[in-house]
Design a protein around this motif. Structure first.
Motif, PDB file in Angstrom:
ATOM      1  N   UNK A 171       9.108  -7.578 -16.058  1.00 48.12           N
ATOM      2  CA  UNK A 171       9.074  -6.240 -15.476  1.00 48.12           C
ATOM      3  C   UNK A 171       7.772  -5.956 -14.711  1.00 48.12           C
ATOM      4  N   UNK A 172       7.488  -6.755 -13.695  1.00 50.43           N
ATOM      5  CA  UNK A 172       6.235  -6.577 -12.966  1.00 50.43           C
ATOM      6  C   UNK A 172       6.130  -5.264 -12.182  1.00 50.43           C
ATOM      7  N   UNK A 173       7.255  -4.597 -11.916  1.00 50.50           N
ATOM      8  CA  UNK A 173       7.207  -3.358 -11.137  1.00 50.50           C
ATOM      9  C   UNK A 173       7.075  -2.109 -12.000  1.00 50.50           C
ATOM     10  N   UNK A 174       7.235  -2.263 -13.312  1.00 49.53           N
ATOM     11  CA  UNK A 174       7.162  -1.120 -14.215  1.00 49.53           C
ATOM     12  C   UNK A 174       5.760  -0.521 -14.213  1.00 49.53           C
ATOM     13  N   UNK A 175       5.696   0.784 -14.072  1.00 51.81           N
ATOM     14  CA  UNK A 175       4.416   1.489 -14.135  1.00 51.81           C
ATOM     15  C   UNK A 175       3.600   1.443 -12.860  1.00 51.81           C
ATOM     16  N   UNK A 176       4.139   0.862 -11.799  1.00 48.67           N
ATOM     17  CA  UNK A 176       3.410   0.782 -10.535  1.00 48.67           C
ATOM     18  C   UNK A 176       3.939   1.824  -9.558  1.00 48.67           C
ATOM     19  N   UNK A 177       3.059   2.324  -8.725  1.00 48.12           N
ATOM     20  CA  UNK A 177       3.476   3.239  -7.661  1.00 48.12           C
ATOM     21  C   UNK A 177       4.056   2.422  -6.507  1.00 48.12           C
ATOM     22  N   UNK A 178       4.509   3.101  -5.474  1.00 46.12           N
ATOM     23  CA  UNK A 178       5.129   2.402  -4.336  1.00 46.12           C
ATOM     24  C   UNK A 178       4.204   1.363  -3.725  1.00 46.12           C
ATOM     25  N   UNK A 179       2.936   1.702  -3.574  1.00 53.62           N
ATOM     26  CA  UNK A 179       1.969   0.763  -2.992  1.00 53.62           C
ATOM     27  C   UNK A 179       1.796  -0.456  -3.893  1.00 53.62           C
TER      28      UNK A 179
END
Length: 93
Positions: free
Chosen positions: A29-37
């Motif tokens: 889940x590398x995209x979890x907790x990241x903003x769009x940038x």
């Protein structure tokens, strides 16, 4: 000590994973907790991986499917308790 936010710590771990040359990279889940940038930067790093790197990524974000060469969709686990065990109601094989 340095007070890192959860997002900052996650970005640091991901950055370290991408700068180390490897034959196999596992991302949970590398995209979890990241903003769009942040998601954009992770996607760019995935695209920049050498073709010789095998990437296994577990994620439910649409961006993960867009980056994938192959997608394996897993169904919810059964109530089976171990190898060779059948879930309640599951008939003989």
């Amino acid at each position: 000590g340095v007070g890192w936010s959860t997002g900052q710590a996650r970005r640091l771990v991901l950055a370290r994973a991408f700068v180390r040359p490897t034959d196999l990279l596992l991302l949970d889940e590398p995209f979890t907790g990241l903003d769009d940038e942040g998601r954009r930067l992770v996607a760019a790093a995935v695209r920049a991986l050498p073709r010789s790197t095998t990437l296994v990524m577990v994620d439910h974000h649409e961006l993960a499917r867009e980056l994938a060469d192959h997608v394996l969709h897993l169904e919810p686990a059964s109530a089976a308790s171990g190898p060779g065990q059948r879930a309640p109601g599951e008939g003989p094989r």
